[in-house]
Design a protein around this motif. Structure first.
Motif, PDB file in Angstrom:
ATOM      1  N   GLY A  81       0.852  -1.206  -0.047  1.00 11.31           N
ATOM      2  CA  GLY A  81      -0.115   0.080   0.017  1.00 11.31           C
ATOM      3  C   GLY A  81       0.848   1.302  -0.042  1.00 11.31           C
ATOM      4  O   GLY A  81       0.569   2.100  -0.657  1.00 11.31           O
ATOM      5  N   ILE A  82       1.969   1.344   0.815  1.00 10.22           N
ATOM      6  CA  ILE A  82       2.804   2.435   0.780  1.00 10.22           C
ATOM      7  C   ILE A  82       3.338   2.722  -0.352  1.00 10.22           C
ATOM      8  O   ILE A  82       3.469   3.818  -0.893  1.00 10.22           O
ATOM      9  N   GLY A  83       3.819   1.679  -1.212  1.00  9.38           N
ATOM     10  CA  GLY A  83       4.198   1.778  -2.365  1.00  9.38           C
ATOM     11  C   GLY A  83       3.325   2.515  -3.477  1.00  9.38           C
ATOM     12  O   GLY A  83       3.658   3.467  -4.318  1.00  9.38           O
ATOM     13  N   VAL A  84       2.182   2.184  -3.483  1.00 10.73           N
ATOM     14  CA  VAL A  84       1.233   2.617  -4.287  1.00 10.73           C
ATOM     15  C   VAL A  84       0.886   4.105  -3.938  1.00 10.73           C
ATOM     16  O   VAL A  84       1.046   5.315  -4.731  1.00 10.73           O
ATOM     17  N   GLU A  85       0.971   4.451  -2.446  1.00 13.60           N
ATOM     18  CA  GLU A  85       0.831   5.870  -2.031  1.00 13.60           C
ATOM     19  C   GLU A  85       1.953   6.592  -2.527  1.00 13.60           C
ATOM     20  O   GLU A  85       1.740   7.924  -2.910  1.00 13.60           O
ATOM     21  N   ARG A  86       3.011   6.152  -2.725  1.00 13.22           N
ATOM     22  CA  ARG A  86       4.359   6.786  -3.124  1.00 13.22           C
ATOM     23  C   ARG A  86       4.316   7.251  -4.651  1.00 13.22           C
ATOM     24  O   ARG A  86       4.497   8.271  -4.895  1.00 13.22           O
ATOM     25  N   ILE A  87       3.641   6.175  -5.473  1.00  9.40           N
ATOM     26  CA  ILE A  87       3.543   6.596  -6.985  1.00  9.40           C
ATOM     27  C   ILE A  87       2.551   7.397  -7.273  1.00  9.40           C
ATOM     28  O   ILE A  87       2.820   8.270  -7.916  1.00  9.40           O
ATOM     29  N   LEU A  88       1.629   7.528  -6.296  1.00 10.55           N
ATOM     30  CA  LEU A  88       0.383   8.604  -6.686  1.00 10.55           C
ATOM     31  C   LEU A  88       0.855   9.799  -6.120  1.00 10.55           C
ATOM     32  O   LEU A  88       0.245  10.704  -6.559  1.00 10.55           O
ATOM     33  N   ALA A  89       1.696   9.910  -5.291  1.00  9.07           N
ATOM     34  CA  ALA A  89       2.054  11.073  -4.642  1.00  9.07           C
ATOM     35  C   ALA A  89       3.240  11.903  -5.385  1.00  9.07           C
ATOM     36  O   ALA A  89       3.222  13.049  -5.101  1.00  9.07           O
ATOM     37  N   SER A  90       3.556  11.210  -6.358  1.00  9.72           N
ATOM     38  CA  SER A  90       4.760  11.819  -6.921  1.00  9.72           C
ATOM     39  C   SER A  90       4.272  13.106  -7.790  1.00  9.72           C
ATOM     40  O   SER A  90       3.170  13.061  -8.234  1.00  9.72           O
ATOM     41  N   ARG A  91       5.125  14.166  -7.891  1.00 10.40           N
ATOM     42  CA  ARG A  91       4.534  15.150  -8.665  1.00 10.40           C
ATOM     43  C   ARG A  91       4.523  14.661 -10.191  1.00 10.40           C
ATOM     44  O   ARG A  91       4.016  15.485 -10.895  1.00 10.40           O
ATOM     45  N   GLU A  92       4.901  13.719 -10.673  1.00 11.80           N
ATOM     46  CA  GLU A  92       5.044  13.185 -12.065  1.00 11.80           C
ATOM     47  C   GLU A  92       4.165  12.116 -12.156  1.00 11.80           C
ATOM     48  O   GLU A  92       4.312  11.377 -13.209  1.00 11.80           O
TER      49      GLU A  92
END
Length: 378
Positions: A81-92
């Motif tokens: 879950g934290i990995g998906v959050e990081r991907i979605l949180a990226s400015r890019e």
């Protein structure tokens, strides 16, 4: 972080960049892909947003080997879950997801399978699905919902990829009402195109399609259409649950034509979670009086009765018995109402029921080798 470790970190980030020399960035991203195979490695990668940002940057690189390792790494970290959050949180993230969606439907794309797997992992949670649906429905989308359906249904679309994981990606999208409305568009014949995949050779596709059908059957306003001649969903839900049993002529004639006089070696769906999804879909179709009348009139009961005798997965038995009780039970009284979804259930009882049902499904999923509710690591 000490000054020494900070220097190492900065040097690592310099290598983990599209602007780095090919050999250095390839070694850096290959190292990350290796780390992503186990929990401590994934925890290290997601410990800083900048690491995930750089990996996403390299996933858009112009060197295929670098892109391949980047996508592999992202597939693995998106399993948490934290990995998906990081991907979605990226400015890019929007630009990155645009690239993934546009590339996965590109004919001949050699990384299409990996991209489909990544989309499947990112979309497991509702937030990931909602973000991807938003991109699919924007004015100038990288790919359209219809394109994804078409590519998934054309089995030999890409000579370099089987694209099986597009199916669980679409199944994950179906957890969101907006996507279900696209599957249930009466003008586009989407559901009709998906029905044959309930008997496809790919376990991944069968499971995903059964999930889509189950989720769509929760939209009880479409039941008459689903059960009517435009779709005729019932035979495709029942056939995987049917065995080689013979019935007398009267019972046989009441069955849908597709279920009459099956071969003596007819086998049932081998994957438990698929069978559970089909039972749930049938149960949802019994929500309305017309749905129950249709299933009873087409002798659904005798197929489910024999299937119940065969089913070895005990966690599915309560679901089957619930369906049987509906099929052979009396109709609700006029005071209660004919729509089972609208019958009032005390809150504490509904909560207990929901918890028990989820526990059953979790147990079934654990015994299944491929579930669209778990991540797909590489």
């Amino acid at each position: 972080m000490t000054s020494s470790s900070a220097e190492v970190d900065q040097e690592f980030l310099e290598f983990l960049s599209s602007s780095a020399r090919y050999d250095l960035k390839f070694l850096a991203i290959k190292h990350c892909a290796g780390l992503s195979k186990d929990v401590p490695g994934r925890q290290f990668i997601v410990s800083k947003q900048v690491y995930v940002d750089r990996i996403m940057e390299l996933a858009c690189d112009n060197v295929t080997n670098v892109v391949r390792e980047s996508i592999t790494c992202l597939i693995n970290i998106a399993g948490d879950g934290i990995g998906v959050e990081r991907i979605l949180a990226s400015r890019e993230s929007e630009q990155f997801l645009d690239m993934v969606l546009s590339s996965v439907v590109l004919k001949g794309c050699i990384l299409a399978d990996a991209l489909a797997m990544l989309l499947s992992n990112i979309s497991r949670e509702a937030e990931g699905s909602r973000r991807l649906i938003k991109l699919l429905l924007q004015d100038d989308p990288p790919a359209t919902f219809d394109q994804l359906i078409q590519v998934m249904c054309l089995v030999e679309y890409n000579a370099n990829a089987d694209l099986n994981f597009l199916a669980p990606f679409l199944a994950n999208l179906s957890q969101v009402e907006t996507a279900r409305k696209h599957f249930l568009d009466k003008e586009k014949c989407v559901i009709q195109r998906l029905l044959p995949f309930t008997s496809h050779a790919s376990e991944i596709r069968r499971q995903a399609i059964s999930t889509i059908l189950k989720n769509c059957c929760f939209e009880y306003g479409y039941h008459d259409w689903l059960l009517g001649s435009s779709v005729d969903i019932l035979p495709c839900l029942l056939l995987p649950l049917a065995g080689p049993e013979e019935f007398d002529e009267d019972d046989t004639e009441k069955l849908p034509v597709e279920l009459q006089y099956l071969e003596p070696n007819k086998s049932r769906e081998p994957v438990a979670i698929v069978r559970a999804n089909l039972v749930e879909a049938l149960t949802q179709l019994c929500t309305t009086a017309e749905g129950r009348k249709n299933l009873r009139g087409r002798n659904t009961y005798i197929i489910i009765r024999e299937y119940h005798k065969w089913e070895a997965e005990t966690t599915i038995h309560p679901m089957i018995m619930n369906l049987i009780d509906i099929l052979i039970g009396d109709e609700p009284s006029a005071e209660v109402g004919s729509n089972l979804k609208e019958i009032s259930v005390p809150g504490h009882l509904q909560e207990q029921f929901n918890k028990a049902k989820q526990a059953e499904l979790d147990q079934i999923t654990m015994s299944s080798p491929a579930s669209d509710t778990v991540n797909h690591p590489v």
